[in-house]
Scaffold this active site. Structure first.
Site, PDB file in Angstrom:
ATOM      1  N   ASN A  93      17.536   8.646 -22.210  1.00  0.00           N
ATOM      2  CA  ASN A  93      16.313   8.534 -23.030  1.00  0.00           C
ATOM      3  C   ASN A  93      15.744   9.615 -23.870  1.00  0.00           C
ATOM      4  O   ASN A  93      14.634   9.593 -24.573  1.00  0.00           O
ATOM      5  CB  ASN A  93      15.006   8.360 -21.847  1.00  0.00           C
ATOM      6  CG  ASN A  93      14.465   9.853 -21.167  1.00  0.00           C
ATOM      7  OD1 ASN A  93      15.090  10.906 -21.399  1.00  0.00           O
ATOM      8  ND2 ASN A  93      13.521   9.347 -20.416  1.00  0.00           N
ATOM      9  N   ASP A 143      14.245  24.214 -16.359  1.00  0.00           N
ATOM     10  CA  ASP A 143      13.287  23.355 -15.545  1.00  0.00           C
ATOM     11  C   ASP A 143      13.798  23.551 -14.247  1.00  0.00           C
ATOM     12  O   ASP A 143      14.721  24.159 -13.591  1.00  0.00           O
ATOM     13  CB  ASP A 143      13.476  22.012 -16.054  1.00  0.00           C
ATOM     14  CG  ASP A 143      14.825  21.341 -16.279  1.00  0.00           C
ATOM     15  OD1 ASP A 143      15.666  21.964 -15.710  1.00  0.00           O
ATOM     16  OD2 ASP A 143      14.735  20.353 -16.756  1.00  0.00           O
ATOM     17  N   HIS A 157      15.683  12.979 -23.508  1.00  0.00           N
ATOM     18  CA  HIS A 157      14.939  14.076 -23.061  1.00  0.00           C
ATOM     19  C   HIS A 157      15.674  15.286 -23.116  1.00  0.00           C
ATOM     20  O   HIS A 157      16.957  15.293 -23.220  1.00  0.00           O
ATOM     21  CB  HIS A 157      14.104  13.831 -21.576  1.00  0.00           C
ATOM     22  CG  HIS A 157      15.058  13.899 -20.283  1.00  0.00           C
ATOM     23  ND1 HIS A 157      14.850  13.384 -19.206  1.00  0.00           N
ATOM     24  CD2 HIS A 157      16.264  14.463 -20.257  1.00  0.00           C
ATOM     25  CE1 HIS A 157      15.822  13.373 -18.430  1.00  0.00           C
ATOM     26  NE2 HIS A 157      16.747  14.356 -19.126  1.00  0.00           N
ATOM     27  N   GLU A 178       9.995  14.566 -21.417  1.00  0.00           N
ATOM     28  CA  GLU A 178      10.275  13.244 -21.519  1.00  0.00           C
ATOM     29  C   GLU A 178       9.762  12.612 -22.873  1.00  0.00           C
ATOM     30  O   GLU A 178       8.674  13.030 -23.595  1.00  0.00           O
ATOM     31  CB  GLU A 178       9.606  12.626 -20.459  1.00  0.00           C
ATOM     32  CG  GLU A 178      10.190  12.812 -19.031  1.00  0.00           C
ATOM     33  CD  GLU A 178      11.449  12.334 -18.618  1.00  0.00           C
ATOM     34  OE1 GLU A 178      12.370  12.200 -19.534  1.00  0.00           O
ATOM     35  OE2 GLU A 178      11.492  11.706 -17.536  1.00  0.00           O
TER      36      GLU A 178
HETATM   37  P1  PGA Z   1      23.415  14.915 -17.023  1.00  0.00           P
HETATM   38  O1  PGA Z   1      21.787  15.166 -17.332  1.00  0.00           O
HETATM   39  O2  PGA Z   1      24.130  16.051 -17.733  1.00  0.00           O
HETATM   40  O3  PGA Z   1      23.214  14.999 -15.621  1.00  0.00           O
HETATM   41  O4  PGA Z   1      23.864  13.707 -17.599  1.00  0.00           O
HETATM   42  C1  PGA Z   1      21.338  15.759 -18.519  1.00  0.00           C
HETATM   43  C2  PGA Z   1      20.041  15.379 -18.652  1.00  0.00           C
HETATM   44  O5  PGA Z   1      19.390  14.737 -18.123  1.00  0.00           O
HETATM   45  O6  PGA Z   1      19.502  16.473 -19.446  1.00  0.00           O
END
Ligand code: PGA
Length: 237
Positions: A136, A67, A138, A143
């Site tokens: 959450n 992404d 994702h 999302e």
């Molecule tokens: P993080 O993010 O590794 O910074 O916790 C993971 C994500 O949001 O996919």
């Protein structure tokens, strides 16, 4: 699914680098799907360390990232292109032209998404997809939603995601509100999936791995994938 519960993030990084390293050795001309966020940083550092020791060669590897934020060019230090450059691409011998992310600054995001899917298709799909997981549920920027979205697409980020990512920006107002993300299709078609999650993700990881398969928890779709390895420092079982 293979679940490895490890004692700390250093061990997680070593185990993840073992799997990615094995992929490079087995198929030097492989396609790696890569992720950003804080969780994979130590894994990238471990891969760089092994590259410097002469144990890994990235010269034939191609990468596709999950992404990118909308509106940011690769020169912007908050962009995921910049992140990848800092943590991996600029530190190993991967040819720059073999590194791909969606172009968040594209004038026509829909055309850019279609281009990205076609690129992945032309590359023959992803051999090993590295993933983190959001609080959450994702993956990438897929999302929680009422339906799974298959192709690469533009998403409006949820408030919780914007808040979680504000730590990388000087103020929450600077966090882009939209992103381009690989959809569930390319992620699920990856031949192997490697999901990394710290202990702060134990609750959502449990829901994703053992709860219902639902677009409300996008990572739950991984239950349908035949070759998923999860490495976590959290108590999931
Ligand atoms: P993080 O993010 O590794 O910074 O916790 C993971 C994500 O949001 O996919």
């Amino acid at each position: 699914m293979k679940l490895l519960q490890v004692k700390d993030s250093e061990t997680m990084a070593r185990r993840a680098a073992d799997l990615i390293g094995a992929q490079l050795l087995l198929k030097p001309r492989c396609v790696l799907g890569l992720a950003t966020g804080s969780t994979p940083i130590e894994t990238y550092a471990e891969l760089v360390r092994r590259f410097r020791e002469g144990a890994l060669d990235f010269s034939k590897v191609t990468t596709v990232n999950l992404d990118e934020y909308c509106g940011l060019t690769g020169e912007n230090p908050q962009s995921y292109r910049y992140f990848m450059q800092q943590h991996l691409f600029g530190q190993v011998n991967i040819p720059p032209e073999n590194t791909h992310l969606p172009n968040g600054a594209a004038a026509d995001p829909a055309a850019e998404c279609a281009r990205y899917d076609q690129l992945i298709e032309e590359l023959g799909g992803v051999d090993l997809q590295l993933l983190g997981i959001g609080h959450n549920g994702h993956i990438g920027f897929n999302e929680p939603d009422t339906a799974f979205t298959a192709p690469t697409h533009q998403v409006q980020l949820k408030e919780g995601t914007i808040q979680a990512n504000a730590r990388f920006f000087s103020s929450i107002e600077e966090v882009p509100k939209a992103a381009l993300t690989m959809g569930m299709s390319a992620i699920l078609r990856a031949r192997k999936v490697l999901l990394l999650a710290g202990s702060d993700k134990a609750g959502i990881l449990r829901a994703a791995l053992y709860g219902p398969v639902t677009p409300q928890v996008p990572a739950s779709l991984l239950q349908l994938h035949p070759d998923v390895t999860v490495i976590t420092t959290g108590a999931v079982q």
